[in-house]
Design an enzyme around this catalytic site. Structure first.
Site, mmCIF file in Angstrom:
data_model
loop_
_atom_site.group_PDB
_atom_site.id
_atom_site.type_symbol
_atom_site.label_atom_id
_atom_site.label_comp_id
_atom_site.label_asym_id
_atom_site.label_seq_id
_atom_site.Cartn_x
_atom_site.Cartn_y
_atom_site.Cartn_z
ATOM 1 C CB ALA A 24 29.764 18.390 -26.538
ATOM 2 C CD GLU A 46 38.924 13.091 -26.134
ATOM 3 O OE1 GLU A 46 37.858 13.329 -25.549
ATOM 4 O OE2 GLU A 46 39.108 12.055 -26.824
ATOM 5 C CB CYS A 172 20.249 13.217 -30.349
ATOM 6 S SG CYS A 172 19.117 14.352 -31.190
ATOM 7 C CG ASP A 309 25.842 12.083 -24.570
ATOM 8 O OD1 ASP A 309 25.016 12.991 -24.364
ATOM 9 O OD2 ASP A 309 26.341 11.855 -25.696
ATOM 10 C CB ALA A 319 25.320 19.176 -28.068
ATOM 11 C CB CYS A 352 15.261 16.766 -29.594
ATOM 12 S SG CYS A 352 15.581 15.481 -30.789
HETATM 13 P P1 FAD Z 1 30.949 13.312 -26.555
HETATM 14 O O1 FAD Z 1 30.778 14.593 -27.281
HETATM 15 O O2 FAD Z 1 30.645 12.039 -27.262
HETATM 16 O O3 FAD Z 1 32.450 13.303 -26.007
HETATM 17 C C1 FAD Z 1 32.960 12.301 -25.139
HETATM 18 C C2 FAD Z 1 34.485 12.382 -25.195
HETATM 19 O O4 FAD Z 1 35.043 11.572 -24.146
HETATM 20 C C3 FAD Z 1 35.042 11.865 -26.510
HETATM 21 O O5 FAD Z 1 35.904 12.834 -27.082
HETATM 22 C C4 FAD Z 1 35.785 10.579 -26.108
HETATM 23 O O6 FAD Z 1 36.938 10.350 -26.904
HETATM 24 C C5 FAD Z 1 36.166 10.867 -24.657
HETATM 25 N N1 FAD Z 1 36.337 9.647 -23.872
HETATM 26 C C6 FAD Z 1 35.540 8.546 -23.881
HETATM 27 N N2 FAD Z 1 36.035 7.612 -23.045
HETATM 28 C C7 FAD Z 1 37.143 8.145 -22.488
HETATM 29 C C8 FAD Z 1 38.099 7.659 -21.558
HETATM 30 N N3 FAD Z 1 38.011 6.413 -21.032
HETATM 31 N N4 FAD Z 1 39.150 8.458 -21.212
HETATM 32 C C9 FAD Z 1 39.234 9.718 -21.733
HETATM 33 N N5 FAD Z 1 38.377 10.217 -22.629
HETATM 34 C C10 FAD Z 1 37.350 9.438 -23.009
HETATM 35 N N6 FAD Z 1 22.608 16.937 -29.574
HETATM 36 C C11 FAD Z 1 21.901 18.103 -29.711
HETATM 37 O O7 FAD Z 1 21.930 18.949 -28.833
HETATM 38 N N7 FAD Z 1 21.163 18.353 -30.836
HETATM 39 C C12 FAD Z 1 21.137 17.471 -31.865
HETATM 40 O O8 FAD Z 1 20.477 17.738 -32.877
HETATM 41 C C13 FAD Z 1 21.861 16.261 -31.762
HETATM 42 N N8 FAD Z 1 21.853 15.368 -32.769
HETATM 43 C C14 FAD Z 1 22.637 14.255 -32.692
HETATM 44 C C15 FAD Z 1 22.653 13.389 -33.770
HETATM 45 C C16 FAD Z 1 23.464 12.267 -33.750
HETATM 46 C C17 FAD Z 1 23.467 11.338 -34.925
HETATM 47 C C18 FAD Z 1 24.286 12.015 -32.616
HETATM 48 C C19 FAD Z 1 25.207 10.809 -32.593
HETATM 49 C C20 FAD Z 1 24.270 12.860 -31.523
HETATM 50 C C21 FAD Z 1 23.426 13.990 -31.546
HETATM 51 N N9 FAD Z 1 23.351 14.863 -30.460
HETATM 52 C C22 FAD Z 1 22.609 16.026 -30.561
HETATM 53 C C23 FAD Z 1 23.921 14.490 -29.151
HETATM 54 C C24 FAD Z 1 25.254 15.185 -28.809
HETATM 55 O O9 FAD Z 1 26.177 15.021 -29.829
HETATM 56 C C25 FAD Z 1 25.793 14.614 -27.501
HETATM 57 O O10 FAD Z 1 24.781 14.698 -26.522
HETATM 58 C C26 FAD Z 1 27.020 15.355 -27.025
HETATM 59 O O11 FAD Z 1 28.077 15.184 -27.934
HETATM 60 C C27 FAD Z 1 27.417 14.867 -25.632
HETATM 61 O O12 FAD Z 1 28.652 15.402 -25.246
HETATM 62 P P2 FAD Z 1 29.659 14.552 -24.347
HETATM 63 O O13 FAD Z 1 30.885 15.405 -24.166
HETATM 64 O O14 FAD Z 1 28.983 14.002 -23.174
HETATM 65 O O15 FAD Z 1 30.052 13.295 -25.244
#
Ligand code: FAD
Length: 423
Positions: A24, A46, A172, A309, A319, A352
């Protein structure tokens, strides 16, 4: 000039901006940077071939969304203007402005954005990982497992259903409860709720971290007859025996283990930053990425930013937070590249949508320190009670906003605040 291509060579390539993670945060920030300056050369590292809309997993677990609407091939969401390296980052050599990849190659950058999300530490709960997906043990946090949650909810006509919540921080923070309320609502509507013993086991001391939303949630705890247990932390699972062990700690710090038999267990693991951040000098004391709360720039390394995150900022890991963070990072990163002062400020927004029943949501929107930051009118977001309009927003609008708004750099309701008198 830049193509959406995979690269894997031992040469050290250089990009103006390197983004770690295409979740995200990584995709949104790439789009927001490109929107501000189309000439910036951006690479995303990624490894995954699928991109998940994780907020949809709660809805899959409640039988509202089909699982397939929560995922797309990574190639469909990866912007055409970035160089995509289908690789895993193993370490950051910030003194050399270099990112090292699992295939032994490296990339160099002028500015780095860290957005690798967090790590679900399944191994911290003894026996949980092998138990998942059988004997009623499930988790909406596990990719592909929310359908099993829904299957279990429909099958269960009587018995004990346990819902666990680990110590904070987690992504979340409301999601462990959301699974519970949607399950209880289904059992209520199918006339079996009185046969159910529903227990919420929360490692923390309160139902929700922002007190304003607690009364609305407590009303649903009462309505469904849920037994809330605080400072009760899931530490072990025996899937075949259908038993879970919770460690309860009293206010004096004395702990006691309690074994409880279950028919269904919705478990959520403790969470931490990925190892290459946690074990590096980029981390704060808790292991999270050490960022300035407002600019989202690293506290020590001025050409490194972060969001999502992995961040050690005190916002809710959602997100929705990313939606507000991406334009801030984009604006400040472009300013850094042009040696200008950082103006954009993130105020800690996170949201949330607490799915307290199928058809109604208590929409929590707040910033740093739990300060309420409602961005919708009260007919959608009345923090004191669940609304149908907030459900409509979550079920019908937010997925579209995610796929076609946020990931594409359309910064709806995400205009950055500006710092005054700083830098
Ligand atoms: P992610 O979307 O998890 O992406 C991280 C990316 O980094 C992944 O694609 C991974 O493959 C990549 N990566 C990891 N390590 C490495 C590495 N070493 N090298 C290269 N790439 C790497 N949010 C809301 O706003 N509303 C909601 O209602 C909500 N409900 C949720 C319910 C559940 C059950 C869950 C699990 C989450 C929920 N969330 C919600 C939270 C939301 O999904 C996350 O906060 C959001 O996806 C964070 O984005 P991010 O890019 O930081 O992490």
């Amino acid at each position: 000039m830049i193509s959406n291509r995979a690269a894997s060579t031992a040469d050290i390539k250089t990009h103006t901006v390197v983004i770690v993670g295409g979740g995200a945060a990584g995709i949104s920030v790439a789009s927001s940077i490109h929107k501000r300056d189309r000439n910036i050369d951006i690479a995303i590292i990624e490894p995954a071939t699928t991109h998940h809309y994780q907020p949809g997993w709660t809805m899959v677990g409640g039988g509202v969304f089909r699982p397939e609407v929560t995922s797309k091939p990574m190639s469909d969401v990866m912007p055409g203007f970035v160089s995509w390296y289908r690789q895993t980052v193993t370490s950051i050599a910030q003194d050399k402005n270099q990112v090292d990849l699992a295939d032994g190659s490296s990339l160099q950058y002028k500015a780095l954005v860290l957005a690798p999300g967090l790590e679900l530490n399944w191994g911290a709960i003894d026996g949980l990982e092998p138990a998942l997906g059988t004997n009623g043990v499930t988790s909406n946090y596990r990719e592909g497992m929310a359908s099993y949650t829904w299957e279990m909810v429909q099958k269960l006509k009587q018995g004990t259903a346990l819902f666990s919540q680990p110590p904070m921080p987690i992504k979340c923070a409301g999601a462990p409860q959301k699974a519970m309320y949607l399950s209880a609502d289904y059992w209520l509507k199918h006339g079996v709720l009185s046969n159910m013993d529903i227990q919420f086991h929360n490692a923390g001391a309160v139902l929700f971290g922002v007190p304003d939303y607690v009364p609305a949630l407590e009303a649903y705890i009462e309505k469904y007859g849920i037994d809330p247990n605080f400072q009760s932390n899931l530490i072990a699972v025996n899937g075949p025996a259908r038993k879970a062990v919770f460690r309860t700690t009293d206010p004096e710090g004395n702990s006691q283990d309690r074994e409880i038999s279950f028919d269904m267990l919705h478990a959520v693991p403790p969470q931490r930053a990925p190892e290459f951040i946690r074990e590096s000098t980029l981390a704060n004391e808790g292991g999270w990425l050490d960022l300035e709360d407002d600019t989202l720039r690293h506290k020590t390394f001025t050409n490194i930013f972060g969001l999502g995150d992995v961040s050690g900022t005190g916002n809710a890991k959602t997100a929705a937070a990313v939606r507000k963070q991406a334009p801030v990072v984009a604006e400040n990163l472009v300013a850094t590249l042009h040696n200008k002062p950082l103006q954009a400020a993130y105020l800690g927004y996170g949201s949330c949508p607490l799915t307290v029943e199928n058809g109604r949501i208590v929409l929590a929107e707040f910033g740093y320190g739990g300060v309420l930051q409602p961005s919708f009118p009260t007919w959608i977001n009345d923090g004191t009670q669940a609304t149908k309009a907030a459900w409509w927003l979550k079920a019908k609008q937010l997925p579209t906003l995610y796929w076609y708004g946020m990931l594409k750099g359309h910064e709806w309701l995400a205009k950055p605040a500006h710092r005054s008198g700083l830098d």
